[in-house]
Design an enzyme around this catalytic site. Sequence first.
Site, short mmCIF file in Angstrom:
data_model
loop_
_atom_site.label_atom_id
_atom_site.label_comp_id
_atom_site.label_asym_id
_atom_site.label_seq_id
_atom_site.Cartn_x
_atom_site.Cartn_y
_atom_site.Cartn_z
N ASP A 58 0.84 -1.20 0.00
CA ASP A 58 0.00 0.00 0.00
C ASP A 58 0.87 1.25 0.00
O ASP A 58 1.99 1.24 0.52
CB ASP A 58 -0.90 -0.04 1.25
CG ASP A 58 -2.09 0.89 1.11
OD1 ASP A 58 -2.26 1.50 0.04
OD2 ASP A 58 -2.86 1.00 2.09
N ASN A 88 1.33 3.39 -2.88
CA ASN A 88 1.88 3.79 -4.19
C ASN A 88 1.39 5.18 -4.59
O ASN A 88 2.16 5.99 -5.11
CB ASN A 88 1.46 2.80 -5.28
CG ASN A 88 2.02 1.42 -5.06
OD1 ASN A 88 2.90 1.23 -4.24
ND2 ASN A 88 1.52 0.45 -5.81
N HIS A 126 2.60 3.15 -8.89
CA HIS A 126 2.39 1.71 -9.14
C HIS A 126 3.59 1.12 -9.90
O HIS A 126 4.00 0.00 -9.66
CB HIS A 126 1.10 1.49 -9.94
CG HIS A 126 -0.14 1.86 -9.18
ND1 HIS A 126 -0.36 1.48 -7.88
CD2 HIS A 126 -1.24 2.57 -9.53
CE1 HIS A 126 -1.53 1.93 -7.46
NE2 HIS A 126 -2.08 2.61 -8.45
N LEU A 175 11.23 -20.15 -4.22
CA LEU A 175 10.10 -19.40 -3.68
C LEU A 175 8.87 -19.44 -4.60
O LEU A 175 9.02 -19.36 -5.82
CB LEU A 175 10.54 -17.94 -3.51
CG LEU A 175 9.47 -16.96 -3.09
CD1 LEU A 175 9.67 -16.56 -1.63
CD2 LEU A 175 9.50 -15.70 -3.95
N ARG A 217 1.89 -4.94 6.16
CA ARG A 217 1.16 -3.93 5.38
C ARG A 217 1.94 -2.62 5.45
O ARG A 217 2.30 -2.16 6.54
CB ARG A 217 -0.26 -3.71 5.90
CG ARG A 217 -0.99 -2.69 5.02
CD ARG A 217 -2.46 -2.54 5.31
NE ARG A 217 -3.09 -1.70 4.29
CZ ARG A 217 -4.34 -1.81 3.87
NH1 ARG A 217 -5.12 -2.73 4.37
NH2 ARG A 217 -4.81 -1.00 2.94
C1 FPP Z 1 -2.27 0.15 -3.21
O1 FPP Z 1 -1.70 1.44 -3.15
C2 FPP Z 1 -1.66 -0.60 -4.30
C3 FPP Z 1 -2.32 -1.21 -5.30
C4 FPP Z 1 -3.79 -1.25 -5.38
C5 FPP Z 1 -1.60 -1.89 -6.38
C6 FPP Z 1 -0.39 -2.63 -5.94
C7 FPP Z 1 0.35 -3.08 -7.12
C8 FPP Z 1 1.71 -3.06 -7.21
C9 FPP Z 1 2.59 -2.63 -6.11
C10 FPP Z 1 2.39 -3.55 -8.43
C11 FPP Z 1 2.05 -4.97 -8.68
C12 FPP Z 1 2.97 -5.58 -9.60
C13 FPP Z 1 2.69 -6.66 -10.36
C14 FPP Z 1 3.76 -7.24 -11.13
C15 FPP Z 1 1.35 -7.24 -10.45
P1 FPP Z 1 -2.64 2.70 -3.34
O2 FPP Z 1 -2.75 3.00 -4.79
O3 FPP Z 1 -3.96 2.45 -2.68
O4 FPP Z 1 -1.83 3.82 -2.58
P2 FPP Z 1 -2.45 5.02 -1.77
O5 FPP Z 1 -3.20 4.43 -0.62
O6 FPP Z 1 -1.25 5.78 -1.34
O7 FPP Z 1 -3.32 5.78 -2.71
#
Ligand code: FPP
Length: 263
Positions: free
Chosen positions: A37, A39, A54, A148, A205
Site C-alpha cells: 500500500d 503507491n 504503481h 520461492l 502492510r
Molecule cells: C495500493 O496502493 C496498491 C495497489 C492497489 C496496487 C499494488 C500493485 C503493485 C505494487 C504492483 C504490482 C505488480 C505486479 C507485477 C502485479 P494505493 O494505490 O492504494 O496507494 P495510496 O493508498 O497511497 O493511494
Amino acid sequence: MLRKLFRKKTPDIQFIDDRIESVKRKPIPNHVAIIMDGNGRWAKQRKMPRIAGHHEGMKKVRQITNFANALGVKALTLYAFSTENWKRPKLEIDFLMNLPGEFLNTYLPELMERDIKVEMIGNIEALPAHTRSAIIKAIETTKNNKGLVLNFAMNYGSRVELVHVMKEIVQEVEDGTIQKEDIDENVINSRLMTAHLPEPDLLIRTSGEVRLSNFMLWQLAYAEFIFTNVLWPDFNEECFLASIEDFQHRDRRFGSLEGDQKG
Ligand code: FPP
C-alpha cells in the site's frame, strides 16, 4: 552472496551482512503475505501521477521477491489487485492490468534463473485477456521451479473466496460426497486457493494503514502482523529484513501458554 542484493553499498554494509547472517540462523517465516500500500501517496509526494507510484511499486516486487527467495522464504503472497479495486478510475485499472505483463515479460528469465515459481490467487477469468495470458504464461513456464512461490493475489477478495468454498461444500453435502459432521477446518483449508501453500506466518502492510482489506481473512488467523509507515515504493530489503527480525522476536503461542518452537 546476499550482499549483492543491496545495490547501494553503504558504510553499514558489514552491519547488514551480520544482520542477514543472524536472521538466517533463526526460523524464517515459511509464508509472508504483503499488502503493498502507499503507491498513490508516494507519487503524490513527488507530484507525479498515481500510476508512477504503481510502476515504482512493481520494481519493489522484483527486489523483495529476490531478497525473500535468498533468505529462504517458501512463499510470498502479494496483494496486487483486490476485488474492490475495480472501483478505481479506468485509467488506473488499465495501468494496473498492464503491470503483470510488463513485470513478467521483463523478469521471467530472472525468475527462471532464480528458480522462482509464479502462481496466482483470485478470479483470473475476469481479468483482461492480455493480463490473463501473461499470468498463464508465467505460471506455465515456471511450474517446475523449486524455489520461492511468488503468489500474486489479483482480482482477489477473501470473502468471495470463502463464499465459493461454502457453496462447494454445500454442494458436496447435497451430493452425499461429504457428511455435514465431517466438515472441519481441514475441509475448508483444502478448498481455499492457498490450499497447497503453508499457512502465512507473517503479514506486512505498508503505508501506515492498519486493516486487512479483505485479504486472506481465514488464512491469516495465526499470522504475526507488522504495520509499517513506509510506503510500498520505499520498502526495500532493509525494511524486509527488519520485518523478519521483528517476526523472530515474537512469542507465537497459537493460543497455548507456552511459546512455539519457532522462537
Ligand atoms: C495500493 O496502493 C496498491 C495497489 C492497489 C496496487 C499494488 C500493485 C503493485 C505494487 C504492483 C504490482 C505488480 C505486479 C507485477 C502485479 P494505493 O494505490 O492504494 O496507494 P495510496 O493508498 O497511497 O493511494
